[in-house]
Design an enzyme around this catalytic site. Structure first.
Site, PDB file in Angstrom:
ATOM      1  N   HIS A 226       0.831  -1.211   0.000  1.00 58.34           N
ATOM      2  CA  HIS A 226       0.000   0.000   0.000  1.00 58.34           C
ATOM      3  C   HIS A 226       0.861   1.255   0.000  1.00 58.34           C
ATOM      4  O   HIS A 226       0.632   2.194  -0.760  1.00 58.34           O
ATOM      5  CB  HIS A 226      -0.937  -0.016   1.205  1.00 58.34           C
ATOM      6  CG  HIS A 226      -1.854   1.160   1.268  1.00 58.34           C
ATOM      7  ND1 HIS A 226      -1.466   2.393   1.763  1.00 58.34           N
ATOM      8  CD2 HIS A 226      -3.148   1.310   0.890  1.00 58.34           C
ATOM      9  CE1 HIS A 226      -2.483   3.241   1.694  1.00 58.34           C
ATOM     10  NE2 HIS A 226      -3.504   2.605   1.161  1.00 58.34           N
ATOM     11  N   ASP A 227       1.875   1.258   0.876  1.00 63.03           N
ATOM     12  CA  ASP A 227       2.741   2.433   0.989  1.00 63.03           C
ATOM     13  C   ASP A 227       4.070   2.235   0.260  1.00 63.03           C
ATOM     14  O   ASP A 227       4.941   3.092   0.337  1.00 63.03           O
ATOM     15  CB  ASP A 227       3.054   2.724   2.471  1.00 63.03           C
ATOM     16  CG  ASP A 227       1.808   3.095   3.278  1.00 63.03           C
ATOM     17  OD1 ASP A 227       0.724   3.249   2.686  1.00 63.03           O
ATOM     18  OD2 ASP A 227       1.939   3.221   4.519  1.00 63.03           O
ATOM     19  N   THR A 228       4.198   1.076  -0.408  1.00 61.21           N
ATOM     20  CA  THR A 228       5.494   0.721  -0.998  1.00 61.21           C
ATOM     21  C   THR A 228       5.312   0.272  -2.451  1.00 61.21           C
ATOM     22  O   THR A 228       4.413   0.770  -3.118  1.00 61.21           O
ATOM     23  CB  THR A 228       6.173  -0.382  -0.144  1.00 61.21           C
ATOM     24  OG1 THR A 228       5.275  -1.496  -0.045  1.00 61.21           O
ATOM     25  CG2 THR A 228       6.521   0.113   1.252  1.00 61.21           C
TER      26      THR A 228
END
Ligand code: NAG
Ligand code: NAG
Ligand code: NAG
Ligand code: NAG
Ligand code: NAG
Ligand code: NAG
Ligand code: NAG
Ligand code: NAG
Ligand code: NAG
Ligand code: NAG
Ligand code: NAG
Ligand code: NAG
Length: 472
Positions: A226-228
């Site tokens: 999600h953040d990567t």
């Protein structure tokens, strides 16, 4: 999704080319079977399951969900390419909408109820989920949520020590990726809520050989991509999934593993996501092959319904456009799929978001309606009807959608129901005084809203009250 974009722009301003450049994968524990303070939540002993319920095609179904990736991006990853040689690639598998939360709700509830955002929602107690279907046939289940602070945690997110960057704290856990806790029929019943467990529990459960027959695994916001990036996810899969594939306490010759994404990153294409079936229960001749049958997140429901002869939810799981059963399971269970495959032009657009009426959509609000009670499950059974459900309010009888936002009303299902399980002990907090006392526009609900104080054990009393409420 939105949070990730904000992060990108913040880091870009700081002179970094890509958000992902700030993140290098680090193992959160010594192994997937080791406990770690990085997981935040303590383990709560081992899961207790009843006797194994044999399925027609498999005995254990493990879903692992990662985030926001277009098909081609995943297909270009060496880690996914390598895994595909051991598995069956489903190359016409689609998410059902955007953004994340409605997809997680749909995969366990058969519908996303109009949701078009990642806000705080809860779904009333008489709207059923896959848990009702599994428990009716004594099929054991659990969900494992990385970095959830304690079992049955109901809050919106959780921020813990940043083990990755040593950078203070990080919000690793989010409720929007935990579909089952959004259902009051799970959250309100402690024996169910406490089967939503963390990764220290997972480590414990694998070692104890009690991974249940149905499970849903949500890695944290960095490990799920999600953040990567897809490369970070690949590193996590090599650390976590690859060794587990070789452990019969996770993956035995009757286990199927569905590795999929919640949705595509790009909204302007149809929602095709790279999906692999892995596990010892996959027939040998299907390894390193591709199945182009048209599947959706509802396939995860219809496939387990077919396997264990479960009832249906009477929502997307009985919609014969969307509910194809994984082909080799369909063949073993005598279910006939609809014939859609590949790039058939009849495959519907599944990237539509925000404009679908439903009780979780403030701008196109309609009440919760009953499922299609005359539907037939892929297991040849009828539809599960919750004891407190008013089956008279069907979609056909629902009022026209109204715009609650325009009339200054909050979505009545957007309020925190006001309780939690602090380390297994239920703590009831009064809900914030807000929309919960406002009668939702659009009249009655098939699912009458149950007050925040309503708990299991009070259901009999509630049953009597419901009859009265229906008349309001
Ligand atoms: C560390 O945290 C600060 C403040 O929250 C943030 O600006 C910075 O981008 C973070 N650094 C990394 C490497 O995540
Ligand atoms: C927590 O994560 C950090 C970074 O990967 C690692 O150095 C440390 O060993 C981890 N802790 C445990 C108990 O595994
Ligand atoms: C997988 O199939 C491809 C052909 O589609 C073949 O070249 C490759 O050797 C196979 N890999 C394995 C591990 O069987
Ligand atoms: C976490 O939840 C709080 C509200 O409870 C919210 O203000 C915050 O934006 C959320 N953070 C993330 C990263 O979701
Ligand atoms: C599956 O494993 C069990 C024990 O682990 C074994 O008894 C059985 O023969 C195996 N079945 C197949 C088809 O390999
Ligand atoms: C959905 O995807 C199709 C392409 O398949 C595209 O034409 C359409 O504009 C997309 N819809 C939205 C709302 O982006
Ligand atoms: C089944 O799904 C299709 C495709 O999304 C949709 O057009 C149709 O209205 C659905 N049928 C029912 C009965 O909901
Ligand atoms: C499927 O149908 C075949 C042929 O009618 C039958 O032999 C088999 O037992 C059926 N399987 C199941 C799981 O019902
Ligand atoms: C659909 O068409 C695209 C573009 O031609 C192709 O890359 C893809 O493999 C096709 N998908 C399937 C499932 O056939
Ligand atoms: C609903 O009302 C809000 C506030 O007036 C408005 O911004 C929004 O566009 C409306 N939505 C629709 C679908 O008309
Ligand atoms: C849960 O237990 C842990 C370990 O004993 C403790 O650190 C934490 O504060 C407890 N949380 C709550 C909400 O009671
Ligand atoms: C652990 O789970 C059991 C039920 O499965 C519950 O009774 C107990 O309170 C829980 N304890 C903790 C510390 O979460």
């Amino acid at each position: 999704m939105r949070a990730a974009l904000v992060l990108v722009s913040t880091l870009a301003c700081a002179g970094s080319a890509f958000a992902a450049s700030a993140f290098t994968f680090e193992p959160p524990a010594a192994s997937p079977e080791s406990s770690s303070a990085n997981y935040t939540g303590q383990t709560n002993n081992t899961l207790s399951n009843g006797p194994l319920v044999p399925g027609k095609a498999f005995d254990r179904f493990i879903q692992i969900w990662i985030e926001n990736t277009d098909y081609e991006t995943a297909a270009s990853s060496p880690v996914f390419q390598n895994l595909s040689t051991q598995g069956l690639l489903l190359d016409s598998f689609y998410a059902v909408t955007h953004p994340s939360e409605p997809n997680y709700i749909a995969a366990v509830g058969g519908d996303f109820f109009g949701a078009g955002d990642d806000n705080f929602y809860h779904i009333p107690q008489n709207i059923s989920s896959v848990v009702d279907l599994l428990e009716e046939k004594n099929v054991s289940w659990a969900s494992y949520q990385e970095n959830m602070p304690y079992d049955g945690f109901t809050s919106f997110n959780f921020t813990s020590e940043d083990y990755l960057n040593g950078n203070g704290t990080y919000t690793y856990y989010v409720r929007k990726h935990n579909g089952l806790i959004i259902f009051d029929s799970v959250a309100n019943v402690s024996s169910r809520a406490l089967r939503i467990r963390n990764f220290n529990d997972f480590a414990n459960d694998v070692k104890a050989d009690v991974i249940p027959q149905w499970s849903f695994v949500t890695p944290n916001l960095v490990n799920d991509g999600h953040d990567t990036t897809i490369d970070f996810v690949g590193d996590w899969l090599n650390y976590w999934l690859v060794p587990l594939l070789a452990d019969t306490k996770f993956n035995n010759n009757r286990t199927l593993i569905l590795l999929t994404f919640d949705e595509t990153e790009t909204y302007t294409i149809n929602n095709r996501i790279y999906t692999l079936v892995l596990g010892g229960g996959l027939p040998e001749n299907l390894r390193n092959t591709t199945d182009s049958t048209f599947y959706t997140h509802y396939t995860a429901l219809s496939t387990v319904e077919a396997n264990w002869g479960l009832k249906a939810l009477g929502r997307g799981d009985t919609n014969t456009t969307l509910n194809n059963v994984i082909d080799f399971v369909a063949k073993k269970t005598n279910w006939t799929n609809n014939g859609l495959a590949g790039n058939d032009t009849r495959i519907p657009l599944l990237n539509i978001t925000g404009t679908i009426p439903g009780p979780l959509n403030a701008e196109f609000y309609i009440p919760f309606v009953a499922p299609n009670t005359s539907g037939v499950s892929a297991g040849g059974q009828g539809v599960f009807v919750s004891p407190l459900l008013d089956t008279a309010l069907t979609l056909a009888k629902a009022p026209q959608p109204v715009n609650l936002t325009a009339s200054g009303q909050a979505n009545p299902w957007g309020t925190d129901p006001g309780f939690n399980y602090a380390n297994g002990t239920e703590v009831i907090q009064p809900p914030a005084a807000s929309a919960s006392s406002t009668a939702p526009a659009g009249g009655k609900n098939a699912a009458v809203k149950l007050g925040a104080g309503v708990r299991e054990g009070l259901l009999v009393v509630v049953g009597a009250v419901v009859g009265a409420l229906m008349l309001l």
